[in-house]
Design a protein around this motif. Structure first.
Motif, PDB file in Angstrom:
ATOM      1  N   ASN A 194     -18.608 -11.986 -31.853  1.00 25.73           N
ATOM      2  CA  ASN A 194     -19.117 -10.999 -32.485  1.00 25.73           C
ATOM      3  C   ASN A 194     -20.264 -11.368 -33.004  1.00 25.73           C
ATOM      4  OD1 ASN A 194     -19.826  -9.391 -35.063  1.00 25.73           O
ATOM      5  ND2 ASN A 194     -17.790  -8.237 -34.377  1.00 25.73           N
ATOM      6  N   LEU A 195     -21.616 -11.190 -32.641  1.00 16.40           N
ATOM      7  CA  LEU A 195     -22.792 -11.694 -33.178  1.00 16.40           C
ATOM      8  C   LEU A 195     -23.121 -11.633 -34.678  1.00 16.40           C
ATOM      9  CD1 LEU A 195     -24.867 -11.180 -29.721  1.00 16.40           C
ATOM     10  CD2 LEU A 195     -24.117 -13.183 -30.747  1.00 16.40           C
ATOM     11  N   THR A 196     -22.708  -9.989 -35.038  1.00 27.87           N
ATOM     12  CA  THR A 196     -23.047  -9.836 -36.253  1.00 27.87           C
ATOM     13  C   THR A 196     -22.088 -10.721 -37.207  1.00 27.87           C
ATOM     14  OG1 THR A 196     -23.054  -7.310 -35.746  1.00 27.87           O
ATOM     15  CG2 THR A 196     -22.724  -7.917 -38.195  1.00 27.87           C
ATOM     16  N   GLU A 197     -21.091 -11.306 -37.015  1.00 29.55           N
ATOM     17  CA  GLU A 197     -20.224 -12.133 -37.682  1.00 29.55           C
ATOM     18  C   GLU A 197     -20.846 -13.588 -37.602  1.00 29.55           C
ATOM     19  OE1 GLU A 197     -16.155 -11.751 -36.815  1.00 29.55           O
ATOM     20  OE2 GLU A 197     -16.108  -9.855 -37.588  1.00 29.55           O
ATOM     21  N   LEU A 198     -21.319 -13.905 -36.489  1.00 28.51           N
ATOM     22  CA  LEU A 198     -21.835 -15.137 -36.166  1.00 28.51           C
ATOM     23  C   LEU A 198     -22.927 -15.526 -36.780  1.00 28.51           C
ATOM     24  CD1 LEU A 198     -21.231 -17.912 -34.736  1.00 28.51           C
ATOM     25  CD2 LEU A 198     -22.447 -16.931 -32.563  1.00 28.51           C
ATOM     26  N   ASN A 199     -23.943 -14.548 -36.626  1.00 29.75           N
ATOM     27  CA  ASN A 199     -25.304 -14.110 -37.624  1.00 29.75           C
ATOM     28  C   ASN A 199     -25.803 -15.531 -37.115  1.00 29.75           C
ATOM     29  OD1 ASN A 199     -27.099 -13.042 -39.353  1.00 29.75           O
ATOM     30  ND2 ASN A 199     -26.275 -14.464 -40.986  1.00 29.75           N
ATOM     31  N   PRO A 200     -26.346 -15.554 -35.767  1.00 22.95           N
ATOM     32  CA  PRO A 200     -27.538 -16.634 -35.357  1.00 22.95           C
ATOM     33  C   PRO A 200     -28.893 -15.935 -35.487  1.00 22.95           C
ATOM     34  CG  PRO A 200     -26.632 -15.703 -33.486  1.00 22.95           C
ATOM     35  CD  PRO A 200     -25.699 -14.916 -34.624  1.00 22.95           C
ATOM     36  N   ASP A 201     -29.798 -16.677 -35.385  1.00 22.40           N
ATOM     37  CA  ASP A 201     -31.154 -15.915 -35.364  1.00 22.40           C
ATOM     38  C   ASP A 201     -31.344 -15.636 -33.817  1.00 22.40           C
ATOM     39  OD1 ASP A 201     -32.256 -16.141 -37.950  1.00 22.40           O
ATOM     40  OD2 ASP A 201     -32.141 -18.381 -37.563  1.00 22.40           O
ATOM     41  N   TYR A 202     -31.127 -16.246 -32.875  1.00 21.29           N
ATOM     42  CA  TYR A 202     -31.137 -16.089 -31.624  1.00 21.29           C
ATOM     43  C   TYR A 202     -29.724 -16.344 -30.698  1.00 21.29           C
ATOM     44  CZ  TYR A 202     -36.037 -16.394 -32.836  1.00 21.29           C
ATOM     45  OH  TYR A 202     -37.458 -16.280 -33.168  1.00 21.29           O
ATOM     46  N   TYR A 203     -29.557 -15.598 -29.590  1.00 24.94           N
ATOM     47  CA  TYR A 203     -28.232 -15.813 -28.837  1.00 24.94           C
ATOM     48  C   TYR A 203     -28.419 -15.388 -27.638  1.00 24.94           C
ATOM     49  CZ  TYR A 203     -23.289 -16.681 -28.114  1.00 24.94           C
ATOM     50  OH  TYR A 203     -21.903 -17.067 -27.505  1.00 24.94           O
ATOM     51  N   THR A 204     -28.088 -16.463 -26.725  1.00 19.62           N
ATOM     52  CA  THR A 204     -28.035 -15.995 -25.291  1.00 19.62           C
ATOM     53  C   THR A 204     -26.594 -16.206 -24.561  1.00 19.62           C
ATOM     54  OG1 THR A 204     -29.104 -16.298 -23.005  1.00 19.62           O
ATOM     55  CG2 THR A 204     -28.852 -18.432 -24.563  1.00 19.62           C
ATOM     56  N   GLY A 205     -26.174 -15.319 -23.822  1.00 25.13           N
ATOM     57  CA  GLY A 205     -24.881 -15.418 -23.036  1.00 25.13           C
ATOM     58  C   GLY A 205     -25.047 -14.927 -21.662  1.00 25.13           C
ATOM     59  N   THR A 206     -24.243 -15.114 -20.858  1.00 19.80           N
ATOM     60  CA  THR A 206     -24.307 -14.451 -19.499  1.00 19.80           C
ATOM     61  C   THR A 206     -23.207 -13.729 -19.358  1.00 19.80           C
ATOM     62  OG1 THR A 206     -22.456 -15.987 -18.604  1.00 19.80           O
ATOM     63  CG2 THR A 206     -24.791 -16.999 -18.625  1.00 19.80           C
ATOM     64  N   LEU A 207     -23.501 -12.544 -18.483  1.00 18.32           N
ATOM     65  CA  LEU A 207     -22.285 -11.659 -18.049  1.00 18.32           C
ATOM     66  C   LEU A 207     -22.051 -12.186 -16.646  1.00 18.32           C
ATOM     67  CD1 LEU A 207     -24.508 -10.049 -19.968  1.00 18.32           C
ATOM     68  CD2 LEU A 207     -23.633  -8.170 -18.775  1.00 18.32           C
ATOM     69  N   HIS A 208     -22.471 -12.795 -15.790  1.00 19.57           N
ATOM     70  CA  HIS A 208     -22.402 -13.149 -14.642  1.00 19.57           C
ATOM     71  C   HIS A 208     -21.067 -14.422 -14.362  1.00 19.57           C
ATOM     72  CE1 HIS A 208     -26.004 -15.537 -14.770  1.00 19.57           C
ATOM     73  NE2 HIS A 208     -25.236 -16.623 -14.542  1.00 19.57           N
ATOM     74  N   LYS A 209     -20.848 -15.200 -15.503  1.00 19.68           N
ATOM     75  CA  LYS A 209     -19.803 -16.058 -15.690  1.00 19.68           C
ATOM     76  C   LYS A 209     -18.583 -15.473 -16.072  1.00 19.68           C
ATOM     77  CE  LYS A 209     -22.764 -20.030 -16.779  1.00 19.68           C
ATOM     78  NZ  LYS A 209     -22.407 -20.805 -15.542  1.00 19.68           N
ATOM     79  N   TRP A 210     -17.932 -15.321 -17.158  1.00 17.37           N
ATOM     80  CA  TRP A 210     -16.589 -14.928 -17.650  1.00 17.37           C
ATOM     81  C   TRP A 210     -16.518 -13.379 -17.779  1.00 17.37           C
ATOM     82  CZ3 TRP A 210     -13.189 -18.590 -16.632  1.00 17.37           C
ATOM     83  CH2 TRP A 210     -13.750 -19.854 -16.799  1.00 17.37           C
ATOM     84  N   MET A 211     -17.683 -12.802 -17.766  1.00 17.22           N
ATOM     85  CA  MET A 211     -17.606 -11.077 -17.711  1.00 17.22           C
ATOM     86  C   MET A 211     -17.521 -10.633 -16.129  1.00 17.22           C
ATOM     87  SD  MET A 211     -19.849  -9.753 -20.935  1.00 17.22           S
ATOM     88  CE  MET A 211     -19.394  -7.942 -20.464  1.00 17.22           C
TER      89      MET A 211
END
Length: 385
Positions: A194-211
């Protein structure tokens, strides 16, 4: 569930973590978008694609817990981090605090930046075995000093498959006034996000791995306060657009000329597949298989666990230390002779057999790996026990 995937059935596939695997229904949706693009490229790109992309972004944002205007799709996390790297303004002597567990492409990106800027990339040692979350936090902040300006951290390590306490580190970084950049390549669809709760300035993630999305689908989230200052890595039609969209941020980073973004557009199909198949339960079962087998493999290889064998540190993949001087030969032998696709990872001075478990795997797959390693130990010099 195994029949839902396109993987070669003659291969025991234990490497989902590297590139993912796409189920047939999602791949069909991906190809439908490609076919629709080819039947009328002009109408598709000019009229239909913008709405498809907006819908896809909204679907992803809901899944990862942020507003749809705060992220855009990228082909992979390396692209995303390069966008950030080209925009970070550091002075000579400023420091980027990281760990010695980061992904190799990320290390290379920041080393490149530091050569150009005079900043320093600090790979703070996180010692193995990890004994607690508090140990990671304590060791990490030993790298902090008055020159530290940025925290860069993977949420799950690629080589060791360990989950890092990024929430606690992000919270402390905010108190210190540091910029936080999180590489969550292995996170979406794998562990709670939950990016709102994590609250980083920048965040990157993949969809082609575990999604389970088609290859080449990832995203970059940027906190609102940084968006207007984030210049595009590729300058194209969105820059100073004659027909501005809902935000400069999205115009700059989404509109990049002619390209096939079908992998992005099928995101609603990805989320639908996960929900329809109760993927939280699927993932929970896979994680249990990972935990059930960890000590067993350590006993076989005569090595010690690199962390407590719990869900606090391990998800659907695990790295088992292996004593070998020939990691490439070991990996090739497992594939060529035993038809097992599993990586032998390297990090610092250690080597690890990293197995991944997803819906198409079973205990029998890990039994095959176990039996193969047992035979390799008794018949070759590739593994020392």
């Amino acid at each position: 569930m195994k029949s839902q995937f396109l993987l070669d059935t003659t291969i025991t596939y234990l490497n989902h973590g590297s590139f993912g695997a796409c189920p047939k229904p999602i791949f069909d949706a991906f190809q439908r978008f490609q076919l629709e693009l080819e039947t009328d490229p002009t109408d598709f790109i000019v009229k239909r694609q913008p709405n498809y992309l907006k819908t896809a972004r909204e679907s992803l944002a809901k899944f990862v817990g942020c507003e749809a205007q705060d992220l855009f799709f990228t082909s992979n996390p390396t692209f995303a981090i390069n966008v950030i790297m080209r925009n970070i303004k550091l002075n000579p002597g400023d420091e980027i605090l990281s760990t010695n567990h980061e992904y190799g492409a990320m290390d290379r990106t920041w080393n490149f930046y530091c050569k150009k800027s005079g900043a320093k990339y600090i790979r703070q040692n996180i010692s193995l075995p990890v004994t607690s979350k508090e140990q990671i936090i304590e060791e990490f902040w030993k790298g902090y000093n008055g020159n530290t300006k940025v925290v860069f951290l993977n949420q799950m390590s690629s080589a060791t498959a360990l989950i890092f306490p990024v929430k606690e580190i992000c919270d402390r970084a905010k108190e210190l006034g540091l910029i936080t950049i999180i590489d969550g390549a292995h996170v979406p669809g794998h562990i709670d996000l939950n990016l709102t709760e994590l609250n980083p300035d920048y965040y990157t993630g993949t969809l082609h791995k575990w999604m389970l999305a088609p290859k080449g689908s990832s995203f970059l989230y940027v906190k609102k306060e940084w968006q207007n200052d984030l210049e595009p890595l590729v300058v194209s039609w969105g820059y100073e657009s004659v027909a501005p969209g809902e935000s400069q941020f999205l115009d700059y980073h989404e509109l990049q000329g002619t390209r096939d973004i079908s992998a992005f557009l099928c995101t609603p199909n990805v989320v639908e597949f996960l929900e329809k198949n109760d993927w939280k339960t699927v993932s929970k079962n896979c994680k249990q298989i990972v935990l059930n087998n960890y000590q067993r493999f350590c006993d076989l290889l005569n090595t010690e666990p690199i962390a407590p064998i719990t869900g606090e540190f391990l998800g659907q993949m695990a790295s088992i230390p292996v004593n070998t001087n020939k990691p490439a030969e070991l990996k090739n032998l497992l594939y060529n002779q035993y038809k097992i696709q599993v990586p032998v990872m390297s990090l610092n001075d250690g080597f690890y057999i990293r197995y991944s478990i997803n819906a198409y795997n079973s205990q029998a797959d890990l039994d095959r790996l176990y039996n193969a390693l047992e035979e390799i130990i008794s018949t070759t010099d590739l593994i020392k026990v």
